[in-house]
Design a protein around this motif. Sequence first.
Motif, short mmCIF file in Angstrom:
data_model
loop_
_atom_site.label_atom_id
_atom_site.label_comp_id
_atom_site.label_asym_id
_atom_site.label_seq_id
_atom_site.Cartn_x
_atom_site.Cartn_y
_atom_site.Cartn_z
N LEU A 90 0.82 -1.21 0.00
CA LEU A 90 0.00 0.00 0.00
C LEU A 90 0.86 1.26 0.00
O LEU A 90 0.55 2.24 -0.70
N GLU A 91 1.94 1.25 0.76
CA GLU A 91 2.85 2.40 0.79
C GLU A 91 3.51 2.61 -0.56
O GLU A 91 3.84 3.73 -0.94
N ALA A 92 3.69 1.52 -1.32
CA ALA A 92 4.31 1.62 -2.64
C ALA A 92 3.33 2.04 -3.72
O ALA A 92 3.71 2.18 -4.88
N GLY A 93 2.05 2.25 -3.35
CA GLY A 93 1.06 2.71 -4.31
C GLY A 93 0.11 1.65 -4.80
O GLY A 93 -0.75 1.93 -5.64
N GLY A 94 0.23 0.43 -4.30
CA GLY A 94 -0.70 -0.62 -4.67
C GLY A 94 -2.06 -0.41 -4.03
O GLY A 94 -2.21 0.36 -3.08
N ASN A 95 -3.06 -1.11 -4.54
CA ASN A 95 -4.39 -1.00 -3.95
C ASN A 95 -4.65 -2.19 -3.03
O ASN A 95 -3.77 -3.03 -2.80
N ALA A 96 -5.86 -2.28 -2.49
CA ALA A 96 -6.19 -3.33 -1.53
C ALA A 96 -6.05 -4.72 -2.14
O ALA A 96 -5.67 -5.67 -1.45
N ILE A 97 -6.36 -4.83 -3.43
CA ILE A 97 -6.27 -6.14 -4.08
C ILE A 97 -4.81 -6.57 -4.17
O ILE A 97 -4.47 -7.73 -3.87
N ASP A 98 -3.93 -5.67 -4.57
CA ASP A 98 -2.51 -5.98 -4.60
C ASP A 98 -2.01 -6.40 -3.22
O ASP A 98 -1.33 -7.42 -3.06
#
Length: 584
Positions: free
Chosen positions: A33-41
């Motif tokens: 999430l901190e790297a910009g991914g979303n909840a699915i990632d």
Amino acid sequence: MGHVSGVQGTTLNSSYAVSVGHDVAAGIAADVLEAGGNAIDAGVAASIALTVLHSEQVQFGGVAPILLYIADENRYFSIEGAGRWPASANPGFFEEKHRGRIPQGILRTVVPAAPDAWVTALSRFGTMSFADLAGPAQVLAAEGFSAHEDLVSCSAQFERHYRRISDDNARIWLPNDAPVKPGQKFRLPDLANTISILIDAEKKAASKAGRARGLEAVRDAFYKGEIADAMIQHVKTYDGWLTHADLAAHHTPVVEATRARVFGGSLFTPGSWTQGPALSQALQILEAGGIARHGHQSVDACHMMIEALKLALVDREAFYGDPDFVDVPLDILLSPAYAASRAAMIQMESAIHPLPAAGQIPEKPIPRRVTPNNTGENAVTLDTSIAAIIDGGGNIFVSTPSDPSFDGPVVPELGFVISTRGAQSYTDAGHPACLQAGKRPRVSAYPLIFREGNGRHIAGGGPGADLQLQAMAQTLIHHLAHNLSLSEALNAPRVFTHGIPASTEPHLSFAGKVVIEETAPEAMMTGLSALGHKASLGKVGGIAQPSICLVAGHPDQEMEAVGDPRRANGQRIKQNPHSGKGAS
């Protein structure tokens, strides 16, 4: 983390809530999430990590039921991560050779579902590469991690099963020819190599044809390539039924989540190929019966809880099965009128003994009465873990990846057991969850998402086999009907009925048996016994007990992430600065 491709295009604010069945996996999700991914990632990364960190009860080739809320679409999806019985599966074989039992070992094997479920989730709703998300798990498997309580307990408790199933199971989960010790470095080099094969396949394909083709290559490598070859050679060695054709034909359905109205909101679960809708039934019965009028954890409230669970779960046994094969009348079972009729059966003066009848549905045959089944055996239960995430855009991922390490022979060069979830089928052709070629077992593991009337979400699940549903029902009742905080609701003592046949072979049940956690007031034991329940005290924590992880909130408001004290878990929260709360 690697490059974020921006497939969904949702602008995320910086907030999130993560609650996962292991603290390291929670940290991995937060890193995504901190790297910009979303909840699915983040959810896929945590789920893959759980197959390493909780390999004792979560297999890389196991099941992975997934629920999603996609905020931009305001839709709830079920990614149906469960495998089917092989095309050559024959229920008559078990009747002829095993007296109607499904024995431990290769004959419980169904198609491994988790890898395709993860790839399906990423392809449709994710933004990052499989390599980015599986990389942390691969490193954990290769380099090892400190053994935790669940791993230690499972290794000791099932030592006999590991040794009986195969020398390779014993080699992995009884390192140094002995149960795992607390804090011992635990490695899974064969699984690390399997994950590396998939990462390499993706990188090679994506470098030539982009992200979508890379994800497709992951699926092909697992279900059609060298990993598939290793699985089928292994199955043949043990005279199993799974074939290359079974693997190649597997594709994960993505459908609308099953919805039920309850306590002024909507409860979303997977469909009747899980026991999930029975949670909705139990909550609807409790609401119709007026559970809120009874004091929190009073004898009357606990009695009503037990009776409502019995009513919902006998319906599970009478009606629930793979909807591709069974006509399950969920529209009726989840209707307010039906819930009211079931609630009217609860007698506050005494327990229904041994079990209530299943409901009678118009134009459906009268279901056979569910009867207790106590063979005097000790059951071997299948367990699970949990990953629940809300991201800054309001997207939700929640999954219960599952399948144990002691129930079937591990594929030695791959480092995982092919899903033995067939143990949750019946051989009786009259049962809705009976096994058939191409049919999914009715699995006990399921995630949930609850949307309150004000738009706030609660999402989660957890281990505990059949008892996870009972633990969740009580947690939600404490919160929704008795106004406890989520943390208080998780900590409250629980009661469990053991009168319903278990989902897992040999489907044991014990007429009238109720187990009360030992932290409950003494008056609860006395009061429930007086009502006719065969009540006894039980442990609060340990690997045999259900445990829950939850996330809750809304990106523009305060986020919550809570974990059950009964078993290990981990949380991460980062609040939106505009919510008035700082990051944690």
